[in-house]
Design a protein around this motif. Structure first.
Motif, mmCIF file in Angstrom:
data_model
loop_
_atom_site.group_PDB
_atom_site.id
_atom_site.type_symbol
_atom_site.label_atom_id
_atom_site.label_comp_id
_atom_site.label_asym_id
_atom_site.label_seq_id
_atom_site.Cartn_x
_atom_site.Cartn_y
_atom_site.Cartn_z
ATOM 1 N N ASP A 172 -67.256 -1.833 17.997
ATOM 2 C CA ASP A 172 -66.151 -0.966 17.570
ATOM 3 C C ASP A 172 -66.644 0.461 17.328
ATOM 4 O OD1 ASP A 172 -64.392 -3.073 17.713
ATOM 5 O OD2 ASP A 172 -64.362 -3.465 15.547
ATOM 6 N N ALA A 173 -67.790 0.582 16.685
ATOM 7 C CA ALA A 173 -68.352 1.917 16.427
ATOM 8 C C ALA A 173 -68.676 2.616 17.746
ATOM 9 C CB ALA A 173 -69.608 1.795 15.560
ATOM 10 N N LYS A 174 -69.218 1.878 18.703
ATOM 11 C CA LYS A 174 -69.534 2.457 20.019
ATOM 12 C C LYS A 174 -68.253 2.919 20.713
ATOM 13 C CE LYS A 174 -71.444 1.303 24.512
ATOM 14 N NZ LYS A 174 -71.860 0.206 25.384
ATOM 15 N N ASP A 175 -67.212 2.084 20.671
ATOM 16 C CA ASP A 175 -65.940 2.456 21.303
ATOM 17 C C ASP A 175 -65.357 3.717 20.664
ATOM 18 O OD1 ASP A 175 -66.196 0.230 22.913
ATOM 19 O OD2 ASP A 175 -64.796 -1.010 21.753
ATOM 20 N N GLN A 176 -65.441 3.798 19.341
ATOM 21 C CA GLN A 176 -64.931 4.982 18.649
ATOM 22 C C GLN A 176 -65.754 6.217 19.013
ATOM 23 O OE1 GLN A 176 -64.895 3.944 14.512
ATOM 24 N NE2 GLN A 176 -63.094 2.637 14.701
ATOM 25 N N LEU A 177 -67.052 6.028 19.195
ATOM 26 C CA LEU A 177 -67.915 7.145 19.583
ATOM 27 C C LEU A 177 -67.556 7.642 20.984
ATOM 28 C CD1 LEU A 177 -70.313 8.856 18.688
ATOM 29 C CD2 LEU A 177 -71.809 7.179 19.763
ATOM 30 N N VAL A 178 -67.303 6.717 21.904
ATOM 31 C CA VAL A 178 -66.906 7.098 23.264
ATOM 32 C C VAL A 178 -65.574 7.846 23.226
ATOM 33 C CG1 VAL A 178 -66.148 6.161 25.492
ATOM 34 C CG2 VAL A 178 -68.216 5.268 24.406
ATOM 35 N N LEU A 179 -64.641 7.350 22.429
ATOM 36 C CA LEU A 179 -63.336 8.005 22.303
ATOM 37 C C LEU A 179 -63.498 9.410 21.722
ATOM 38 C CD1 LEU A 179 -60.265 7.740 22.546
ATOM 39 C CD2 LEU A 179 -60.258 6.776 20.252
ATOM 40 N N ARG A 180 -64.356 9.532 20.727
ATOM 41 C CA ARG A 180 -64.603 10.848 20.133
ATOM 42 C C ARG A 180 -65.207 11.802 21.156
ATOM 43 N NH1 ARG A 180 -69.142 12.396 15.806
ATOM 44 N NH2 ARG A 180 -68.393 14.474 15.294
ATOM 45 N N GLY A 181 -66.136 11.299 21.970
ATOM 46 C CA GLY A 181 -66.735 12.127 23.012
ATOM 47 C C GLY A 181 -65.695 12.616 24.010
ATOM 48 N N ALA A 182 -64.758 11.738 24.378
ATOM 49 C CA ALA A 182 -63.696 12.124 25.316
ATOM 50 C C ALA A 182 -62.815 13.212 24.705
ATOM 51 C CB ALA A 182 -62.857 10.904 25.687
ATOM 52 N N LYS A 183 -62.491 13.052 23.424
ATOM 53 C CA LYS A 183 -61.653 14.061 22.760
ATOM 54 C C LYS A 183 -62.384 15.401 22.683
ATOM 55 C CE LYS A 183 -58.858 10.996 19.900
ATOM 56 N NZ LYS A 183 -58.515 10.596 18.521
ATOM 57 N N ILE A 184 -63.677 15.359 22.399
ATOM 58 C CA ILE A 184 -64.458 16.602 22.340
ATOM 59 C C ILE A 184 -64.498 17.265 23.710
ATOM 60 C CG2 ILE A 184 -66.807 17.493 22.041
ATOM 61 C CD1 ILE A 184 -67.108 15.543 19.695
ATOM 62 N N SER A 185 -64.633 16.475 24.769
ATOM 63 C CA SER A 185 -64.635 17.041 26.128
ATOM 64 C C SER A 185 -63.301 17.720 26.437
ATOM 65 C CB SER A 185 -64.907 15.945 27.158
ATOM 66 O OG SER A 185 -66.207 15.446 27.015
ATOM 67 N N GLN A 186 -62.203 17.090 26.052
ATOM 68 C CA GLN A 186 -60.886 17.688 26.271
ATOM 69 C C GLN A 186 -60.755 19.002 25.502
ATOM 70 O OE1 GLN A 186 -58.156 14.646 25.042
ATOM 71 N NE2 GLN A 186 -58.213 13.590 27.013
ATOM 72 N N LEU A 187 -61.233 19.009 24.270
ATOM 73 C CA LEU A 187 -61.172 20.245 23.485
ATOM 74 C C LEU A 187 -62.028 21.346 24.115
ATOM 75 C CD1 LEU A 187 -61.303 18.917 19.819
ATOM 76 C CD2 LEU A 187 -59.397 20.054 20.947
ATOM 77 N N GLN A 188 -63.188 20.963 24.636
ATOM 78 C CA GLN A 188 -64.073 21.941 25.288
ATOM 79 C C GLN A 188 -63.374 22.558 26.503
ATOM 80 O OE1 GLN A 188 -67.140 22.858 24.113
ATOM 81 N NE2 GLN A 188 -67.104 24.449 25.659
ATOM 82 N N GLU A 189 -62.695 21.714 27.301
ATOM 83 C CA GLU A 189 -61.974 22.220 28.474
ATOM 84 C C GLU A 189 -60.853 23.176 28.050
ATOM 85 O OE1 GLU A 189 -60.637 18.808 30.653
ATOM 86 O OE2 GLU A 189 -62.686 18.168 31.135
ATOM 87 N N LYS A 190 -60.122 22.819 27.013
ATOM 88 C CA LYS A 190 -59.044 23.685 26.528
ATOM 89 C C LYS A 190 -59.603 25.006 26.002
ATOM 90 C CE LYS A 190 -55.682 20.117 25.319
ATOM 91 N NZ LYS A 190 -54.915 19.496 24.227
ATOM 92 N N MET A 191 -60.746 24.927 25.312
ATOM 93 C CA MET A 191 -61.373 26.149 24.802
ATOM 94 C C MET A 191 -61.810 27.054 25.945
ATOM 95 S SD MET A 191 -63.807 25.550 21.464
ATOM 96 C CE MET A 191 -65.234 26.004 22.363
ATOM 97 N N ASP A 192 -62.400 26.486 26.990
ATOM 98 C CA ASP A 192 -62.828 27.280 28.142
ATOM 99 C C ASP A 192 -61.627 27.954 28.803
ATOM 100 O OD1 ASP A 192 -65.444 26.540 27.684
ATOM 101 O OD2 ASP A 192 -65.466 24.961 29.211
ATOM 102 N N GLU A 193 -60.541 27.218 28.960
ATOM 103 C CA GLU A 193 -59.329 27.780 29.558
ATOM 104 C C GLU A 193 -58.781 28.911 28.689
ATOM 105 O OE1 GLU A 193 -54.783 26.389 30.608
ATOM 106 O OE2 GLU A 193 -56.352 24.875 30.523
ATOM 107 N N CYS A 194 -58.763 28.706 27.389
ATOM 108 C CA CYS A 194 -58.275 29.730 26.461
ATOM 109 C C CYS A 194 -59.167 30.976 26.528
ATOM 110 C CB CYS A 194 -58.239 29.163 25.052
ATOM 111 S SG CYS A 194 -57.471 30.232 23.846
ATOM 112 N N ARG A 195 -60.479 30.775 26.592
ATOM 113 C CA ARG A 195 -61.412 31.901 26.679
ATOM 114 C C ARG A 195 -61.161 32.683 27.975
ATOM 115 N NH1 ARG A 195 -66.066 29.372 26.795
ATOM 116 N NH2 ARG A 195 -66.264 29.299 24.536
ATOM 117 N N ASN A 196 -60.975 31.987 29.092
ATOM 118 C CA ASN A 196 -60.726 32.655 30.379
ATOM 119 C C ASN A 196 -59.433 33.481 30.328
ATOM 120 O OD1 ASN A 196 -63.064 31.597 31.481
ATOM 121 N ND2 ASN A 196 -62.019 29.852 32.424
ATOM 122 N N ARG A 197 -58.401 32.904 29.722
ATOM 123 C CA ARG A 197 -57.139 33.638 29.617
ATOM 124 C C ARG A 197 -57.295 34.869 28.717
ATOM 125 N NH1 ARG A 197 -52.264 29.200 29.182
ATOM 126 N NH2 ARG A 197 -52.546 28.312 31.258
ATOM 127 N N ALA A 198 -58.051 34.712 27.643
ATOM 128 C CA ALA A 198 -58.264 35.845 26.735
ATOM 129 C C ALA A 198 -59.041 36.953 27.432
ATOM 130 C CB ALA A 198 -59.002 35.376 25.479
#
Length: 112
Positions: free
Chosen positions: A64-90
């Motif tokens: 369960d802890a491993k699954d939650q860690l994988v899910l957290r990693g996916a969410k962090i990756s999505q946030l990183q992509e959104k941040m990069d897009e926001c930076r490019n637009r800025a």
């Protein structure tokens, strides 16, 4: 004419035989070596089963802890992509705003 008073039999407890006297408790017979060995084996098997169940529980919790860690990693990756897009637009907005400001600053009074 007078009837003799009715007598009720004495109340017996569930363990008391009809004779009124309590039955002696059966004496515990000494256990044989086979019975003692069986009880020891049973106790050991019970401990082993408890250990296995504890290990299974620990494995489930680790999974369960491993699954939650994988899910957290996916969410962090999505946030990183959104941040990069926001930076490019800025950066694009900043570049466009700077060009507009330079063009307006360089206008002559008759171009206004």
């Amino acid at each position: 004419k007078d009837a003799p008073p009715a007598t009720t039999p004495p109340k017996l407890s569930p363990r008391q035989p009809k004779g009124g006297a309590a039955a002696p408790a059966p004496a515990a017979a000494p256990k044989s070596a086979a019975e003692l060995e069986f009880e020891a084996d049973l106790a050991e098997a019970t401990k082993e089963q408890a250990t296995r169940e504890g290990a299974k529980q620990a494995h489930r919790e680790a999974q369960d802890a491993k699954d939650q860690l994988v899910l957290r990693g996916a969410k962090i990756s999505q946030l990183q992509e959104k941040m990069d897009e926001c930076r490019n637009r800025a950066e694009s907005f900043h570049s466009t705003a700077k060009k507009l400001a330079d063009r307006e600053r360089n206008k002559k009074w008759w171009q206004i």
